[in-house]
Design an enzyme around this catalytic site. Structure first.
Site, PDB file in Angstrom:
ATOM      1  N   GLY A  57       0.856  -1.180   0.000  1.00 41.75           N
ATOM      2  CA  GLY A  57       0.000   0.000   0.000  1.00 41.75           C
ATOM      3  C   GLY A  57       0.890   1.227   0.000  1.00 41.75           C
ATOM      4  O   GLY A  57       2.085   1.143  -0.280  1.00 41.75           O
ATOM      5  N   GLY A  59       3.239   4.147   1.307  1.00 41.94           N
ATOM      6  CA  GLY A  59       4.180   4.279   2.406  1.00 41.94           C
ATOM      7  C   GLY A  59       4.807   2.961   2.795  1.00 41.94           C
ATOM      8  O   GLY A  59       4.728   1.976   2.067  1.00 41.94           O
ATOM      9  N   HIS A  75       9.886  -4.117  -3.332  1.00 40.39           N
ATOM     10  CA  HIS A  75       9.290  -3.343  -4.423  1.00 40.39           C
ATOM     11  C   HIS A  75       9.446  -1.846  -4.155  1.00 40.39           C
ATOM     12  O   HIS A  75       9.821  -1.081  -5.053  1.00 40.39           O
ATOM     13  CB  HIS A  75       7.813  -3.731  -4.586  1.00 40.39           C
ATOM     14  CG  HIS A  75       7.154  -3.119  -5.759  1.00 40.39           C
ATOM     15  ND1 HIS A  75       6.196  -2.137  -5.641  1.00 40.39           N
ATOM     16  CD2 HIS A  75       7.291  -3.345  -7.087  1.00 40.39           C
ATOM     17  CE1 HIS A  75       5.775  -1.795  -6.841  1.00 40.39           C
ATOM     18  NE2 HIS A  75       6.426  -2.513  -7.745  1.00 40.39           N
ATOM     19  N   ASP A 121       8.197  -4.278 -11.017  1.00 42.26           N
ATOM     20  CA  ASP A 121       6.840  -4.819 -10.916  1.00 42.26           C
ATOM     21  C   ASP A 121       6.808  -6.315 -11.214  1.00 42.26           C
ATOM     22  O   ASP A 121       6.093  -7.075 -10.548  1.00 42.26           O
ATOM     23  CB  ASP A 121       5.901  -4.069 -11.856  1.00 42.26           C
ATOM     24  CG  ASP A 121       5.612  -2.642 -11.403  1.00 42.26           C
ATOM     25  OD1 ASP A 121       6.064  -2.254 -10.306  1.00 42.26           O
ATOM     26  OD2 ASP A 121       4.924  -1.917 -12.148  1.00 42.26           O
TER      27      ASP A 121
END
Length: 146
Positions: A57, A59, A75, A121
């Site tokens: 999500g 942060g 990531h 990704d």
């Protein structure tokens, strides 16, 4: 007008008003969503990963709570590295990729930034597919657990 029809029409209008307040997602997030769906068919990435652990999500901080959360931390770190490239904004960069039977391939026609973001990704989507999903790590109190 029939009261039942009026009720249905009102419900549709209210639903549309609610939907119009949802901000559009950057194209890159749509692409990342597609990559996750390639490696985990039937998943709903926006729902499954938008508020998971300490890093999945927006942060991220602290110690990842599990293997899946570590995928998100890696990531995030990959995006930080992408931002070091000249004029590279990983949150809005569009890239080209293929999905074939659960296998992701970043296309050769991507420029340096697009190739880097695509690989961030791709690696994350593969990591998600190999990590257990623990429902107890959804919507956690990040002030005490991270």
């Amino acid at each position: 007008m029939n009261p039942a029809h009026l009720l249905v029409l009102s419900a549709v209008c209210v639903s549309l008003l609610g939907a119009s307040s949802i901000p559009p997602q950057p194209l890159h997030l749509v692409q990342f969503n597609g990559m996750i769906r390639c490696t985990i068919p039937g998943s709903i990435p926006w729902w499954d990963y938008s508020d998971y652990g300490c890093y999945c999500g927006s942060g991220g901080s602290g110690t990842p709570v599990d293997e899946l959360d570590r995928c998100c931390q890696v990531h995030d770190n990959c995006y930080t590295q992408a931002q070091q490239l000249t004029e590279c904004s990983p949150y809005s960069k569009r890239y080209s990729y293929d999905c074939s039977e659960g296998t992701l391939t970043c296309k050769a026609d991507n420029d340096e930034c697009a190739a880097f973001v695509c690989d961030c990704d791709r690696v994350a989507a593969i990591c998600f597919a190999g990590a257990p999903y623990n429902k107890e790590n959804i919507n956690i109190d990040t002030t005490t657990r991270c």
